[in-house]
Write a protein that holds these residues in place. Structure first.
Motif, PDB file in Angstrom:
ATOM      1  N   HIS A   9      42.296  35.711  45.613  1.00  0.00           N
ATOM      2  CA  HIS A   9      42.945  34.408  45.799  1.00  0.00           C
ATOM      3  C   HIS A   9      42.097  33.292  45.183  1.00  0.00           C
ATOM      4  CE1 HIS A   9      45.232  31.164  47.598  1.00  0.00           C
ATOM      5  NE2 HIS A   9      44.097  30.690  48.075  1.00  0.00           N
ATOM      6  N   LEU A  10      40.796  33.340  45.405  1.00  0.00           N
ATOM      7  CA  LEU A  10      39.895  32.337  44.832  1.00  0.00           C
ATOM      8  C   LEU A  10      39.994  32.350  43.307  1.00  0.00           C
ATOM      9  CD1 LEU A  10      37.427  30.332  45.004  1.00  0.00           C
ATOM     10  CD2 LEU A  10      35.998  32.373  44.775  1.00  0.00           C
ATOM     11  N   TYR A  11      39.905  33.529  42.713  1.00  0.00           N
ATOM     12  CA  TYR A  11      39.923  33.616  41.256  1.00  0.00           C
ATOM     13  C   TYR A  11      41.262  33.160  40.688  1.00  0.00           C
ATOM     14  CZ  TYR A  11      35.864  36.486  42.406  1.00  0.00           C
ATOM     15  OH  TYR A  11      34.677  36.940  42.923  1.00  0.00           O
ATOM     16  N   GLU A  12      42.351  33.540  41.331  1.00  0.00           N
ATOM     17  CA  GLU A  12      43.672  33.103  40.857  1.00  0.00           C
ATOM     18  C   GLU A  12      43.821  31.586  40.986  1.00  0.00           C
ATOM     19  OE1 GLU A  12      46.290  37.151  41.612  1.00  0.00           O
ATOM     20  OE2 GLU A  12      46.290  35.612  43.176  1.00  0.00           O
ATOM     21  N   LYS A  13      43.250  31.010  42.016  1.00  0.00           N
ATOM     22  CA  LYS A  13      43.296  29.554  42.211  1.00  0.00           C
ATOM     23  C   LYS A  13      42.673  28.830  41.020  1.00  0.00           C
ATOM     24  CE  LYS A  13      40.464  27.216  45.105  1.00  0.00           C
ATOM     25  NZ  LYS A  13      39.857  26.777  46.362  1.00  0.00           N
ATOM     26  N   PHE A  14      41.683  29.447  40.401  1.00  0.00           N
ATOM     27  CA  PHE A  14      41.007  28.845  39.255  1.00  0.00           C
ATOM     28  C   PHE A  14      41.605  29.280  37.918  1.00  0.00           C
ATOM     29  CE2 PHE A  14      37.978  27.844  42.500  1.00  0.00           C
ATOM     30  CZ  PHE A  14      37.509  26.601  42.107  1.00  0.00           C
ATOM     31  N   GLY A  15      42.709  30.026  37.956  1.00  0.00           N
ATOM     32  CA  GLY A  15      43.395  30.393  36.727  1.00  0.00           C
ATOM     33  C   GLY A  15      43.060  31.757  36.170  1.00  0.00           C
ATOM     34  N   PHE A  16      42.242  32.532  36.853  1.00  0.00           N
ATOM     35  CA  PHE A  16      41.957  33.880  36.385  1.00  0.00           C
ATOM     36  C   PHE A  16      43.227  34.719  36.474  1.00  0.00           C
ATOM     37  CE2 PHE A  16      37.694  32.482  36.943  1.00  0.00           C
ATOM     38  CZ  PHE A  16      36.878  33.322  36.212  1.00  0.00           C
ATOM     39  N   GLN A  17      43.413  35.585  35.493  1.00  0.00           N
ATOM     40  CA  GLN A  17      44.576  36.463  35.453  1.00  0.00           C
ATOM     41  C   GLN A  17      44.110  37.913  35.485  1.00  0.00           C
ATOM     42  OE1 GLN A  17      47.934  35.446  33.513  1.00  0.00           O
ATOM     43  NE2 GLN A  17      47.587  33.331  34.086  1.00  0.00           N
ATOM     44  N   THR A  18      44.890  38.738  36.146  1.00  0.00           N
ATOM     45  CA  THR A  18      44.590  40.168  36.172  1.00  0.00           C
ATOM     46  C   THR A  18      45.018  40.775  34.841  1.00  0.00           C
ATOM     47  OG1 THR A  18      44.860  40.304  38.567  1.00  0.00           O
ATOM     48  CG2 THR A  18      45.073  42.357  37.327  1.00  0.00           C
ATOM     49  N   GLU A  19      44.094  41.444  34.179  1.00  0.00           N
ATOM     50  CA  GLU A  19      44.385  42.092  32.903  1.00  0.00           C
ATOM     51  C   GLU A  19      44.647  43.575  33.070  1.00  0.00           C
ATOM     52  OE1 GLU A  19      41.189  41.173  30.218  1.00  0.00           O
ATOM     53  OE2 GLU A  19      42.104  39.259  29.703  1.00  0.00           O
ATOM     54  N   GLY A  20      44.167  44.115  34.159  1.00  0.00           N
ATOM     55  CA  GLY A  20      44.372  45.537  34.379  1.00  0.00           C
ATOM     56  C   GLY A  20      43.731  45.980  35.673  1.00  0.00           C
ATOM     57  N   VAL A  21      44.044  47.201  36.043  1.00  0.00           N
ATOM     58  CA  VAL A  21      43.465  47.800  37.237  1.00  0.00           C
ATOM     59  C   VAL A  21      42.694  49.042  36.806  1.00  0.00           C
ATOM     60  CG1 VAL A  21      43.934  48.899  39.466  1.00  0.00           C
ATOM     61  CG2 VAL A  21      45.294  46.918  38.735  1.00  0.00           C
ATOM     62  N   LEU A  22      41.451  49.116  37.228  1.00  0.00           N
ATOM     63  CA  LEU A  22      40.606  50.258  36.934  1.00  0.00           C
ATOM     64  C   LEU A  22      40.702  51.221  38.113  1.00  0.00           C
ATOM     65  CD1 LEU A  22      37.499  48.207  35.747  1.00  0.00           C
ATOM     66  CD2 LEU A  22      39.334  49.129  34.330  1.00  0.00           C
ATOM     67  N   LYS A  23      41.446  52.289  37.940  1.00  0.00           N
ATOM     68  CA  LYS A  23      41.566  53.294  38.989  1.00  0.00           C
ATOM     69  C   LYS A  23      40.196  53.915  39.224  1.00  0.00           C
ATOM     70  CE  LYS A  23      46.059  53.046  39.495  1.00  0.00           C
ATOM     71  NZ  LYS A  23      46.631  52.521  40.710  1.00  0.00           N
ATOM     72  N   ARG A  24      39.839  54.070  40.490  1.00  0.00           N
ATOM     73  CA  ARG A  24      38.529  54.592  40.867  1.00  0.00           C
ATOM     74  C   ARG A  24      37.405  53.785  40.235  1.00  0.00           C
ATOM     75  NH1 ARG A  24      39.278  61.178  40.868  1.00  0.00           N
ATOM     76  NH2 ARG A  24      41.034  61.187  42.310  1.00  0.00           N
ATOM     77  N   GLY A  25      37.591  52.478  40.159  1.00  0.00           N
ATOM     78  CA  GLY A  25      36.602  51.594  39.540  1.00  0.00           C
ATOM     79  C   GLY A  25      35.380  51.347  40.395  1.00  0.00           C
ATOM     80  N   ALA A  26      35.445  51.719  41.663  1.00  0.00           N
ATOM     81  CA  ALA A  26      34.301  51.597  42.570  1.00  0.00           C
ATOM     82  C   ALA A  26      34.395  52.708  43.601  1.00  0.00           C
ATOM     83  CB  ALA A  26      34.298  50.231  43.250  1.00  0.00           C
ATOM     84  N   ARG A  27      33.304  52.895  44.316  1.00  0.00           N
ATOM     85  CA  ARG A  27      33.293  53.931  45.339  1.00  0.00           C
ATOM     86  C   ARG A  27      32.468  53.460  46.523  1.00  0.00           C
ATOM     87  NH1 ARG A  27      31.212  59.868  43.943  1.00  0.00           N
ATOM     88  NH2 ARG A  27      29.213  59.026  44.559  1.00  0.00           N
ATOM     89  N   LEU A  28      32.975  53.718  47.711  1.00  0.00           N
ATOM     90  CA  LEU A  28      32.245  53.399  48.929  1.00  0.00           C
ATOM     91  C   LEU A  28      31.160  54.438  49.179  1.00  0.00           C
ATOM     92  CD1 LEU A  28      35.200  52.375  51.290  1.00  0.00           C
ATOM     93  CD2 LEU A  28      33.585  50.869  50.107  1.00  0.00           C
ATOM     94  N   ASP A  29      30.248  54.104  50.068  1.00  0.00           N
ATOM     95  CA  ASP A  29      29.168  55.036  50.397  1.00  0.00           C
ATOM     96  C   ASP A  29      29.693  56.363  50.934  1.00  0.00           C
ATOM     97  OD1 ASP A  29      27.347  53.128  49.589  1.00  0.00           O
ATOM     98  OD2 ASP A  29      26.941  52.410  51.620  1.00  0.00           O
ATOM     99  N   ASP A  30      30.869  56.339  51.586  1.00  0.00           N
ATOM    100  CA  ASP A  30      31.435  57.577  52.141  1.00  0.00           C
ATOM    101  C   ASP A  30      32.185  58.406  51.104  1.00  0.00           C
ATOM    102  OD1 ASP A  30      33.888  56.315  51.734  1.00  0.00           O
ATOM    103  OD2 ASP A  30      34.393  56.167  53.857  1.00  0.00           O
ATOM    104  N   GLY A  31      32.193  57.937  49.842  1.00  0.00           N
ATOM    105  CA  GLY A  31      32.826  58.682  48.763  1.00  0.00           C
ATOM    106  C   GLY A  31      34.243  58.247  48.431  1.00  0.00           C
ATOM    107  N   GLN A  32      34.825  57.377  49.243  1.00  0.00           N
ATOM    108  CA  GLN A  32      36.188  56.911  48.993  1.00  0.00           C
ATOM    109  C   GLN A  32      36.223  56.060  47.721  1.00  0.00           C
ATOM    110  OE1 GLN A  32      37.713  54.363  52.101  1.00  0.00           O
ATOM    111  NE2 GLN A  32      39.552  53.869  50.960  1.00  0.00           N
ATOM    112  N   PHE A  33      37.165  56.398  46.834  1.00  0.00           N
ATOM    113  CA  PHE A  33      37.335  55.640  45.596  1.00  0.00           C
ATOM    114  C   PHE A  33      38.201  54.408  45.839  1.00  0.00           C
ATOM    115  CE2 PHE A  33      36.411  59.889  43.856  1.00  0.00           C
ATOM    116  CZ  PHE A  33      35.356  59.554  43.022  1.00  0.00           C
TER     117      PHE A  33
END
Length: 174
Positions: free
Chosen positions: A139-163
């Motif tokens: 919400h903050l980034y969109e408020k400043f005009g940032f646009q989503t260019e894409g979604v990186l599937k499994r772009g991060a992972r939690l310590d428990d292994g969840q992508f």
């Protein structure tokens, strides 16, 4: 905490190294919404002080600190390459102590980042990645005009292994 607070935002200097290391460890331990964990920046104080001195001389990199009562409570950075073909792209990172969420400090830091990028005459694109579940940040980034260019599937992972999916967002600076 009072909703009125005096906030100072300024460029980080080498003398901030110790306080920066301490606050990033706290920030990293408070949330799993960041890449950073409880190790923070994982640098020695002298190494960070040296990097901050070099950063201070850079025309397309910056690290801002947000201070309340003379204590660092948040940071915002723009990291760019020296290579002329990529020097115009700045990767943005913003993080705050959890006790300072919701007071508008993220907006103040983003204002500074965008103003600095515009004045730099070098940075023409700001980009960032954000976990898709981090709705407050999106919400903050969109408020400043940032646009989503894409979604990186499994772009991060939690310590428990969840992508987690991660959004790539950008703002063009004209």
């Amino acid at each position: 905490m009072s909703e009125e607070m005096e906030v100072v935002i300024r460029e980080a200097i080498p003398n901030d190294a110790g306080a920066l290391l301490a606050v990033t460890k706290v920030i990293g331990g408070e949330t799993d919404l960041l890449i950073m964990d409880e190790e923070g920046m994982a640098l020695e104080e002298e190494e960070l002080a040296y990097q901050l001195a070099r950063l201070y001389e850079s025309e397309n990199n910056i690290l801002f600190v947000a201070l309340v009562d003379a204590k660092i409570v948040g940071v915002a950075s723009v990291k760019a390459e020296a290579n002329v073909r990529m020097a115009h792209i700045g990767e943005v990172g913003i993080s705050l102590l959890q006790s300072f969420w919701g007071f508008g400090l993220g907006s103040l830091l983003m204002d500074e980042v965008i103003l600095w990028a515009q004045e730099s005459k070098i940075i023409r694109r700001l980009e960032l990645t954000v976990q898709s579940r981090n709705l407050r940040a999106i919400h903050l980034y969109e408020k400043f005009g940032f646009q989503t260019e894409g979604v990186l599937k499994r772009g991060a992972r939690l310590d428990d292994g969840q992508f987690l999916d991660v959004r790539l967002m950008s703002l063009l600076i004209d």
